[in-house]
Design an enzyme around this catalytic site. Structure first.
Site: not given
Ligand code: HPA
Length: 272
Positions: A211-212, A116, A88-89, A86, A235, A247, A64, A32
């Protein structure tokens, strides 16, 4: 089902035919935020929809697209993998690792994973890039689970003590001394973490959360690739500030940083 190692070798043969290149030197997995800037690497010489290759599953995340771009950068043939998938998909660890296994089977000896991530350090401003020095795999799975890798693949009991190459990290520091290093805690998601989970991984030494990346890094190291992983901090992680996570903020931080990320990738690939 074909075992995941043989599947990657077959997909690599298909990729060579469709892309028109015999072998790759480098693979870059675009997370991302990193896709927008990747055009700085140059015009692709070919684009292969990953859905046309054996074993690839279609990404379901906005931002993506499932494509492998082939780009020549300063004499090197680079596979740009856009459209990471991922856990989570609903994918298995083997499906998550398949694109990375495929490009390595197609020759890439260096793998650059980008993502990200949330930042745990309040001094680490969103928009910063951090080189991952190590990880905490909190996904409770491994791409090496299941059937034993057939010869000539390495044993599944792979050493991860230099997973994120020291050599590549110092090369990145040489390019941009402002880039710091940190430990990445990889969760399954797709929910963001609770403040308690962030406090937990903070105590365990994590600076980044996402998450990756962790499963792809393990699979790449198992195939003897040299791994570099770069996080764009989008973030503050949950509980680090008062602001709730969303997101959109993650996608916007990527767009804002696109030019500098593209420039960084291009400099790193040229310096390899
Ligand atoms: N947590 C998990 N995955 C993320 C985050 C987060 O704060 N920011 C971007 N991907």
């Amino acid at each position: 089902m074909t075992n995941p190692y043989e599947l990657a070798v077959q997909a690599a043969d298909e990729l060579r035919v469709r892309s028109g290149v015999d072998s790759y030197d480098v693979a870059v997995v675009l997370g991302s935020g990193w896709r927008e800037g990747s055009s700085a690497l140059g015009e692709p010489i070919s684009e292969v929809p990953s859905a046309s290759l054996r074993g690839f599953v279609a990404p379901t995340v906005e931002g993506h697209s499932g494509t492998i771009y082939t780009v020549r950068v300063g004499g090197r043939v680079v596979a740009l993998v856009s459209g990471r998938v991922h856990l989570y998909e609903g994918n298995t660890a083997a499906q998550v690792a398949h694109p990375v296994r495929t490009v390595i089977a197609a020759g890439a000896r260096t793998v650059i994973l980008t993502n990200a991530a949330g930042g745990l350090n309040p001094d680490l401003a969103p928009g910063s890039v951090v080189a991952i020095s190590d990880h905490l795999n909190l996904t409770a799975t491994s791409p090496l689970e299941g059937v034993a890798p057939p010869a000539p693949f390495n044993s599944r009991f792979v050493d991860l003590s230099n997973l994120y190459s020291t050599r590549l990290r110092s090369l990145v520091r040489g390019i941009d001394p402002a880039i710091t290093e940190g430990i990445y805690a990889g969760f399954r998601g797709p929910h963001y973490e609770t403040p308690a989970e962030i406090a937990m991984v903070g105590r365990l030494g994590a600076t980044l959360v996402g998450m990756s990346t962790v499963l792809e890094a393990i699979a790449a190291r198992h195939m003897d690739a040299e791994v570099l992983a770069l996080s764009l901090v989008t973030n503050f992680a949950a509980g680090v500030t008062e602001t709730p996570l969303n997101h959109l903020e993650v996608l916007e931080a990527g767009q804002a940083a696109a030019n500098s990320l593209g420039d960084l990738l291009s400099r790193v690939v040229r310096a390899l």
